[in-house]
Design a protein around this motif. Structure first.
Motif, PDB file in Angstrom:
ATOM      1  N   SER A 309       8.733 -11.475   3.422  1.00 27.08           N
ATOM      2  CA  SER A 309       8.855 -11.261   4.863  1.00 27.08           C
ATOM      3  C   SER A 309       9.157  -9.805   5.169  1.00 27.08           C
ATOM      4  O   SER A 309       8.646  -9.237   6.145  1.00 27.08           O
ATOM      5  CB  SER A 309       9.956 -12.156   5.446  1.00 27.08           C
ATOM      6  OG  SER A 309       9.582 -13.513   5.402  1.00 27.08           O
ATOM      7  N   GLN A 310       9.975  -9.201   4.331  1.00 24.57           N
ATOM      8  CA  GLN A 310      10.282  -7.782   4.518  1.00 24.57           C
ATOM      9  C   GLN A 310       9.069  -6.925   4.196  1.00 24.57           C
ATOM     10  O   GLN A 310       8.752  -5.974   4.922  1.00 24.57           O
ATOM     11  CB  GLN A 310      11.455  -7.373   3.632  1.00 24.57           C
ATOM     12  CG  GLN A 310      11.856  -5.909   3.784  1.00 24.57           C
ATOM     13  CD  GLN A 310      13.174  -5.600   3.107  1.00 24.57           C
ATOM     14  OE1 GLN A 310      14.210  -6.170   3.455  1.00 24.57           O
ATOM     15  NE2 GLN A 310      13.151  -4.704   2.136  1.00 24.57           N
ATOM     16  N   LEU A 311       8.378  -7.245   3.121  1.00 27.68           N
ATOM     17  CA  LEU A 311       7.189  -6.487   2.727  1.00 27.68           C
ATOM     18  C   LEU A 311       6.161  -6.470   3.858  1.00 27.68           C
ATOM     19  O   LEU A 311       5.652  -5.408   4.247  1.00 27.68           O
ATOM     20  CB  LEU A 311       6.570  -7.107   1.474  1.00 27.68           C
ATOM     21  CG  LEU A 311       5.238  -6.505   1.020  1.00 27.68           C
ATOM     22  CD1 LEU A 311       5.463  -5.166   0.339  1.00 27.68           C
ATOM     23  CD2 LEU A 311       4.495  -7.467   0.089  1.00 27.68           C
ATOM     24  N   LYS A 312       5.853  -7.643   4.408  1.00 25.15           N
ATOM     25  CA  LYS A 312       4.826  -7.740   5.437  1.00 25.15           C
ATOM     26  C   LYS A 312       5.326  -7.241   6.792  1.00 25.15           C
ATOM     27  O   LYS A 312       4.525  -6.857   7.653  1.00 25.15           O
ATOM     28  CB  LYS A 312       4.322  -9.184   5.541  1.00 25.15           C
ATOM     29  CG  LYS A 312       3.609  -9.645   4.266  1.00 25.15           C
ATOM     30  CD  LYS A 312       3.216 -11.110   4.299  1.00 25.15           C
ATOM     31  CE  LYS A 312       1.930 -11.346   5.027  1.00 25.15           C
ATOM     32  NZ  LYS A 312       1.437 -12.738   4.851  1.00 25.15           N
ATOM     33  N   ILE A 317       0.263  -3.567   7.784  1.00 26.18           N
ATOM     34  CA  ILE A 317      -1.152  -3.700   7.454  1.00 26.18           C
ATOM     35  C   ILE A 317      -1.398  -4.992   6.679  1.00 26.18           C
ATOM     36  O   ILE A 317      -2.488  -5.573   6.741  1.00 26.18           O
ATOM     37  CB  ILE A 317      -1.645  -2.480   6.641  1.00 26.18           C
ATOM     38  CG1 ILE A 317      -3.177  -2.453   6.595  1.00 26.18           C
ATOM     39  CG2 ILE A 317      -1.048  -2.459   5.233  1.00 26.18           C
ATOM     40  CD1 ILE A 317      -3.769  -1.173   6.051  1.00 26.18           C
ATOM     41  N   LEU A 318      -0.368  -5.488   5.972  1.00 26.97           N
ATOM     42  CA  LEU A 318      -0.485  -6.736   5.214  1.00 26.97           C
ATOM     43  C   LEU A 318      -0.260  -7.959   6.108  1.00 26.97           C
ATOM     44  O   LEU A 318      -0.606  -9.075   5.718  1.00 26.97           O
ATOM     45  CB  LEU A 318       0.525  -6.764   4.064  1.00 26.97           C
ATOM     46  CG  LEU A 318       0.431  -5.645   3.035  1.00 26.97           C
ATOM     47  CD1 LEU A 318       1.455  -5.863   1.926  1.00 26.97           C
ATOM     48  CD2 LEU A 318      -0.972  -5.549   2.444  1.00 26.97           C
ATOM     49  N   VAL A 336       0.234  -0.946  -3.692  1.00 28.34           N
ATOM     50  CA  VAL A 336       0.950   0.246  -3.224  1.00 28.34           C
ATOM     51  C   VAL A 336       2.021  -0.130  -2.207  1.00 28.34           C
ATOM     52  O   VAL A 336       3.116   0.445  -2.211  1.00 28.34           O
ATOM     53  CB  VAL A 336      -0.047   1.275  -2.651  1.00 28.34           C
ATOM     54  CG1 VAL A 336       0.686   2.384  -1.891  1.00 28.34           C
ATOM     55  CG2 VAL A 336      -0.873   1.882  -3.783  1.00 28.34           C
ATOM     56  N   CYS A 337       1.751  -1.105  -1.346  1.00 28.30           N
ATOM     57  CA  CYS A 337       2.795  -1.566  -0.423  1.00 28.30           C
ATOM     58  C   CYS A 337       3.982  -2.155  -1.187  1.00 28.30           C
ATOM     59  O   CYS A 337       5.143  -1.948  -0.800  1.00 28.30           O
ATOM     60  CB  CYS A 337       2.217  -2.583   0.557  1.00 28.30           C
ATOM     61  SG  CYS A 337       1.091  -1.883   1.789  1.00 28.30           S
TER      62      CYS A 337
END
Length: 397
Positions: A309-312, A317-318, A336-337
């Motif tokens: 959830s934090q990543l997106k 862009i994800l 890379v993200c």
């Protein structure tokens, strides 16, 4: 591990340490964009009510990282961005883009998920420049920052296991696993049932294993979203390493009843119950020890969901629907993200509280359920449940 790609002739990419890449060291062209940030901030400070008035906080709002971490990222990619021909990398005033401005453009594109036209307008460059800069940045990060995602060495793993036991009561737990869909649109000629998932979206999977700090320690991407989560796991290199005894093979711990507890990770019911992957008990009429195990297990496994959830949320862009991405390049963008996610953690950056997604990272997707139960996994889950029950009973007595 990503799906095997069709072989095609490509130019050899210089490896870290190759003489062709480091000797002679190219001189950085003199860029006149020394005040790029102040120009950008002045132009975009009123772009929304959420933009902080404090300069440092505004920088983090737009690029997701502190100025110190931004400088570190620039140091990783500087040599690559300088050494390659800067064809077309000029702004509307004819000035050569500095490394810092190139990195800022790429980070803003990944962080906002806005169109290349919108990102370009914010920096005074064209769509093609945003496209070229972002891809150059991704290629460089994929090679130069890869060390930020790695399986922990024994010393670091002991620290992780200690934290999991202290916080969640799970001895010898090494991490939590979850998976998410990266949604995209595809041209009609590329559409297929493989990429069409259970919710009728075209998507690509990302599977991540995180440590106690929500740092990715293993990822798998590139596989079609039409697969099940359990099948994705079984196609991964991580699964093969665990099944062959080359991973999660550290020393066993002894339970309160003197039974062995091997190293393991935790996941939800979409995963199979294995000797090294613990899933929750299901059904009605659970015993007290089963319920206690589920509670501790749930707290621990949610780390992976919160990380996704934090990543997106940070790298939007994800999260947004990707418009006709190159399916061969998309895994690099996802990687890379994930690297940037870890760099933020490694450098101690604090994100704004409202950055992470407020809902589930796969909102709209139904929970999957895997019925596979390995006898050794079942036995170890029972050992863990009894161990937790005995531990809690001893604390109350």
């Amino acid at each position: 591990m990503a799906p095997p790609k069709k072989s095609k002739k490509t130019k050899r990419k210089p490896k870290f340490g190759d003489k062709s890449n480091t000797d002679p060291k190219p001189a950085e062209p003199k860029a006149l964009e020394i005040d790029w940030w102040y120009s950008f901030w002045q132009k975009n400070c009123n772009s929304g009510p959420a933009v902080p008035s404090d300069e440092d906080e505004a920088f983090k709002y737009f690029f997701r990282v502190s100025k110190k971490t931004f400088e570190y990222i620039c140091s990783l990619v500087r040599q690559d961005l300088v050494s390659r021909p800067p064809s077309g990398l000029i702004n509307i005033e004819g000035r050569l883009l500095s490394v810092e401005k190139q990195v800022a453009i790429a980070l803003r594109r990944l962080a906002s998920g806005e169109s290349q036209v919108s990102v370009g307008a914010a920096f005074g460059v064209g769509q093609s420049t945003v496209s070229q800069v972002t891809w150059r940045f991704i290629e460089s990060m994929e090679e130069r920052a890869r060390h930020h995602i790695k399986w922990p060495d024994p010393d670091r793993m002991e620290q992780i296991k200690t934290k999991f036991e202290t916080t969640y009561g799970l001895p010898n737990c090494c991490g939590a696993i979850d998976a998410t869909h990266i949604i995209m649109t595809l041209p009609a000629v590329e559409s297929s049932d493989d990429w069409c998932d259970h919710e009728r979206n075209y998507s690509m999977f990302l599977q991540g294993i995180v440590d106690n700090e929500m740092r990715f320690i293993d990822i798998v991407t590139g596989w079609p979203g039409g697969m099940t989560v359990s099948r994705l796991l079984k196609f991964s290199g991580f699964f093969k390493l665990c099944e062959s005894g080359k991973r999660l093979n550290g020393p066993a711990r002894m339970s309160s009843e003197k039974a062995e507890i091997r190293e393991f990770i935790v996941g939800d019911s979409a995963y199979p119950l294995l000797s090294w992957l613990m899933t929750p008990y299901e059904g009605k009429g659970m015993s007290a020890s089963m319920a206690a195990f589920n509670a501790k297990h749930n707290d621990a496994r949610l780390l992976a969901g919160r990380a996704l959830s934090q990543l997106k949320g940070v790298w939007r862009i994800l999260h947004k629907v990707m418009w006709r991405p190159d399916k061969h390049k998309l895994p690099s963008i996802i990687l890379v993200c994930c690297l940037l996610h870890n760099i933020i953690i490694d450098n101690g950056d604090e994100l704004h509280a409202n950055v992470a997604l407020s809902d589930h990272h796969d909102a709209g997707y139904k929970e999957q359920n895997c019925q596979q139960v390995d006898p050794d996994g079942k036995a170890m889950r029972e050992t863990l449940a009894r161990h937790l029950h005995c531990y809690q009973a001893s604390r109350l007595s």
